[in-house]
Design a protein around this motif. Structure first.
Motif: not given
Length: 722
Positions: A20-37
């Motif tokens: 939960r580092n506020p200075d780092r942008k979490i890529s939701l697209v990356r998480f979505i791709r990982q969930e699908i994979s």
């Protein structure tokens, strides 16, 4: 193994990103791709099903139609029309496999993406990721939605452009049909998917979540249907033919909404006429509402969901009591009604069996949720609420405190009234045709309303009196009445009235030309939808009908003559006459029929009478003289009759001897369609087969004693009938 692999990947991502580092942008697209994979089997399975459901089925249908094209070039236009219909049916409309596939896919995606909620360990892990609950919810939701939507769109549009291009079917209309239907099914999938996710969040076990999702999708329509059936039984004047609740029932679930409109998508999107837009507007708005509501509510509940709720049947306090109340009350009442019918059908037995039903259903639900029947006494408050709700509904149905069946407004409160038949045995205008207007009874009532309504009001008065005595005698409604009130309200009722009273009202109403024009069946036949006509002599004994070679213009002239004759004829005179023939139609498209105004009236045949001067003259000019041999004491029996098959209730008879056939036909009296004084179980009808052609004709009749003697010796046993 899949879960352990996911944990390893997430740990490495979390270690590098920081929790939960506020200075780092979490890529939701990356998480979505990982969930699908990680759930790769889900889009693969949906892709395989969609492939056979859309491209493969379209190829098979188009290939079958291609076989007919080899017959010659004259079939080219017909084959192209068939192919367009096949394409729109395969890709633009929903049959049962499509509807079930969409529903199962939504349920499967919801269970796959949120299955971790049934385990405290998995729930704690997901909640420890570098994602807020809002983000995790969106990732899971999007991954499941894309896993189903992308394979669906690829197969639908892939099949459309591939086979549509090969067979030259890529037109604006077909593209609009496929695109519009795809949008509709995606919206339906999204709504069902959102509801199923909500069910998973509300429960702590996978099986319970699955059952709750099915409960959410089916409860509304099922409950409404069961209660409506009881209302129809207990309130005898409740009009089922104009039951606007029949439209409401489809709005109570996204599944039923999809079922209601899916089979009509190709016709709706293929020609987006202004009067058809509303057919999709309301379902679309409700599907959108279900989607938005389920997503927002699911997100709000998910944010408050405790990890300790995992592995519990229910995750929120009070939800179980609500489910028991919603299931036990209508279920107990229906249970009581079914058992009451098998005994004395009294109100006391209904109440007793309903109480038993509520207690049993409550116990079953308690056992499913807690696996312990000892919890029933602990939840006595919810059980008391179930009994109270059951008592309230039973009181409304049994006591009838509002006097539903006795309602009849004063004449000065009514602006106009109208009536139509609501049973097959009705006599109203039976002299003109065997016809059916139940397809759109509400529209017909509104179209045929009249300000000179006293004759209809008199029928309603008789119907109310008969309804008040319904407990003592059998009540079988035969007319449906609409009250258009001066305050703008519209009320529908159905009544049982005598034939004599109905005939009197019918004669009074038919004196008005506008009423005749709005009610007579001939005025609802669309000549442009007729392929050919067949003229049959009234007596079946005279042989089969004749199909004159008429052009489209001549068919139009024939129908115009028939409309003029029937509208001008005196109904009281027609009632005393016997038809000289019948007019049968062959539509150009059997699915559309021959009726105008959106199938407000289905016309099967029209009767022809001696005073139909213009019609009979037209037919005579084309070589058909129905008046020839129409008078006389004895009917001339055609030698073309091969056999006569007679049916009455469960009894069957077969006549094959020419002498017996001739003797039998001399002792029967044909009647107009269902226009008969006989009871339902004693109606007689016969079908004659002719030697000259593969042709059968069916008519209704009444036999005399001599005819019954002939039939008795030609009775067919049940084994022979089978």
């Amino acid at each position: 193994m899949m879960f352990e692999a996911f944990i390893h990947k997430q740990k490495s991502m979390r270690a590098s990103a920081g929790r939960r580092n506020p200075d780092r942008k979490i890529s939701l697209v990356r998480f979505i791709r990982q969930e699908i994979s990680l759930s790769y089997w889900l889009p693969v399975l949906i892709s395989v099903i969609a492939f056979f459901e859309y491209p493969m089925r379209l190829y098979l249908v188009l290939n079958i139609n291609n076989l007919y094209a080899e017959k010659g070039k004259n079939y080219a236009e017909m084959i192209r029309s068939l192919r367009i219909k096949a394409l729109e049916s395969s890709l633009g409309s929903g049959d049962i496999p499509t509807i079930l596939s969409v529903s199962v896919a939504a349920l499967l995606c919801a269970c796959t993406m949120f299955y971790y909620l049934d385990s405290k360990e998995r729930t704690d892990f997901y909640h420890s990721l570098a994602l807020t609950r809002n983000e995790l919810y969106c990732v899971k939701f999007a991954a499941g939605w894309l896993a189903a939507a992308v394979p669906y769109l690829v197969n639908v549009f892939g099949g459309y452009f591939l086979f549509g291009g090969v067979y030259g079917l890529l037109t604006r209309d077909t593209l609009r049909t496929v695109a519009g239907s795809s949008l509709f099914f995606l919206l339906a999938f999204s709504a069902i998917y959102g509801v199923c996710i909500l069910a998973m969040i509300l429960t702590g076990r996978l099986l319970t979540g699955l059952l709750t999702g099915i409960f959410f999708l089916g409860y509304g329509p099922t409950c409404f249907y069961l209660i409506s059936s009881l209302i129809l039984e207990k309130f005898v004047t409740y009009s089922s033919y104009t039951d606007r609740g029949g439209n409401v029932i489809w709005l109570l679930s996204p599944f039923s909404l999809m079922w209601m409109r899916s089979d009509r998508l190709s016709s709706l999107f293929g020609t987006l006429l202004p009067d058809r837009v509303h057919s999709l507007l309301l379902p679309g708005l409700f599907l959108t509402g279900y989607f938005i509501f389920s997503v927002i509510l699911g997100l709000l509940l998910y944010r408050r969901r405790r990890s300790e709720a995992a592995e519990n049947s229910l995750c929120y306090h009070g939800f179980g009591a609500c489910v028991k109340l919603l299931v036990s009350v209508p279920g107990g009442i229906v249970f009581g009604a079914l058992l009451s019918r098998s005994t004395d059908s009294s109100s006391v037995s209904w109440v007793v069996f309903s109480v038993i039903g509520v207690f049993l259903i409550n116990g079953i639900i308690e056992f499913i949720y807690s696996r312990d029947l000892k919890s029933i006494p602990r939840h006595w408050v919810s059980l008391a609420a179930e009994f109270a709700g059951t008592a309230l509904l039973l009181a409304l149905m049994i006591v009838n405190p509002f006097g539903y069946d006795s309602w009849l407004p004063e004449t000065d409160q009514i602006l106009s009234m109208s009536m139509i038949p609501c049973s097959d045995g009705i006599r109203i205008l039976g002299e003109y045709s065997y016809w059916d207007m139940s397809q759109n009874a509400t529209a017909m009532l509104k179209k045929t309303e009249t300000g000179d309504f006293m004759s209809i009001y008199t029928l309603a008065e008789e119907g109310v009196k008969n309804a008040e005595q319904a407990g003592e005698t059998e009540y079988v409604p035969n007319i449906c009445v609409m009250f258009h009130m001066k305050n703008g309200g519209v009320v529908y009722r159905q009544y049982q009235v005598s034939d004599e009273a109905l005939r009197k009202a019918e004669n009074v109403l038919s004196a008005d030309f506008s009423w005749r024009k709005n009610n007579y069946p001939a005025n609802y036949v669309d000549p442009s939808a007729i392929e050919s006509v067949e003229i049959c002599p009234w007596e079946i004994a005279k042989g089969p009908g004749t199909t004159p070679d008429l052009s489209q213009e001549e068919i139009h002239d024939l129908m115009q003559a028939l409309r003029d004759d029937s509208n001008a004829a005196d109904l009281t005179a027609i009632q005393k006459q016997e038809p000289v023939g019948t007019l049968l139609f062959t539509p150009k498209d059997w699915s559309d029929g021959i009726s105008m105004d959106g199938r407000q009236m289905d016309v099967y045949e029209l009767y022809l009478y001696p005073e139909y001067g213009r019609t009979l003259k037209f037919l005579k000019n084309h070589g058909i003289n129905l008046l020839k041999g129409s008078s006389g004491d004895e009917t001339e029996i055609s030698t073309d009759i091969l056999s006569v098959d007679v049916q009455s209730g469960e009894n069957s008879y077969l006549l094959t001897d020419p002498d017996e056939i001739s003797d039998f036909l001399q002792h029967v009296t044909q009647i107009r369609g269902y226009y008969t004084d006989a009871e339902d179980d004693s109606w007689w009808y016969m079908s004659a087969a002719y030697q000259s052609e593969q042709y059968e004709r069916t008519v209704y009749f009444t036999p005399d004693d001599e005819a019954l003697k002939i039939l008795e010796g030609n009775k067919v046993s049940d084994q022979e009938t089978q």
